[in-house]
Design a protein around this motif. Structure first.
Motif, PDB file in Angstrom:
ATOM      1  N   TYR A  37       9.986   6.949   2.460  1.00  0.00           N
ATOM      2  CA  TYR A  37       8.952   5.947   2.632  1.00  0.00           C
ATOM      3  C   TYR A  37       8.011   6.058   1.445  1.00  0.00           C
ATOM      4  O   TYR A  37       8.014   7.065   0.731  1.00  0.00           O
ATOM      5  CB  TYR A  37       8.170   6.191   3.927  1.00  0.00           C
ATOM      6  N   ARG A  45       2.128   2.429   4.778  1.00  0.00           N
ATOM      7  CA  ARG A  45       3.352   3.116   4.419  1.00  0.00           C
ATOM      8  C   ARG A  45       4.539   2.210   4.764  1.00  0.00           C
ATOM      9  O   ARG A  45       4.576   1.622   5.840  1.00  0.00           O
ATOM     10  CB  ARG A  45       3.463   4.441   5.168  1.00  0.00           C
ATOM     11  N   GLU A  46       5.491   2.106   3.830  1.00  0.00           N
ATOM     12  CA  GLU A  46       6.644   1.256   4.063  1.00  0.00           C
ATOM     13  C   GLU A  46       7.938   2.039   3.867  1.00  0.00           C
ATOM     14  O   GLU A  46       8.023   2.956   3.047  1.00  0.00           O
ATOM     15  CB  GLU A  46       6.641   0.039   3.127  1.00  0.00           C
ATOM     16  N   LEU A  47       8.948   1.613   4.621  1.00  0.00           N
ATOM     17  CA  LEU A  47      10.255   2.211   4.495  1.00  0.00           C
ATOM     18  C   LEU A  47      10.884   1.775   3.178  1.00  0.00           C
ATOM     19  O   LEU A  47      10.810   0.601   2.812  1.00  0.00           O
ATOM     20  CB  LEU A  47      11.136   1.789   5.669  1.00  0.00           C
TER      21      LEU A  47
END
Length: 116
Positions: A37, A45-47
């Motif tokens: 991430y 927060r992003e994958l």
């Protein structure tokens, strides 16, 4: 909790490459999903990419064709090969491990900075 230690971040120019590594404290075959991430300042927060213990992978659209996630069960390691890096890839990258009963564990993060 699974202990995760990331390495490999740094400063790179646009178009360059980096390989992130994540060392797990347990046998990663016992971890359902491991992933990367990222979180940029002021953003959620992003994958980025995930890989299951059967080797199935998933990527966020913005990195498809540029990033590759892989795993090495013998070393209990997960990697993220990042090519054709762009300034918008600049973030702190976190390794994650998800187990069905125990939930998520996170590493401390490693900074990736892509200069224009």
């Amino acid at each position: 909790q699974v202990q995760l230690v990331e390495s490999g971040g740094g400063l790179v120019q646009t178009g360059g490459s980096l390989r992130l590594s994540c060392a797990a404290s347990i046998n990663i075959d016992n971890i359902n999903t491991m992933g990367w991430y990222r979180q940029a300042p002021g953003k959620q927060r992003e994958l980025v990419a995930v890989i299951t213990n059967t080797g199935r992978t998933t990527y966020v659209d913005s990195v498809k064709g540029r990033f590759t996630i892989s795993r090495d069960s013998a070393r209990n390691m997960v990697y993220l090969q990042m090519n054709s890096l762009k300034p918008e890839d600049t973030s702190v990258y976190y390794c994650s491990a998800r187990r069905a009963k125990e939930g998520y564990s996170w590493g401390q993060g490693t900074q990736v900075t892509v200069s224009s």
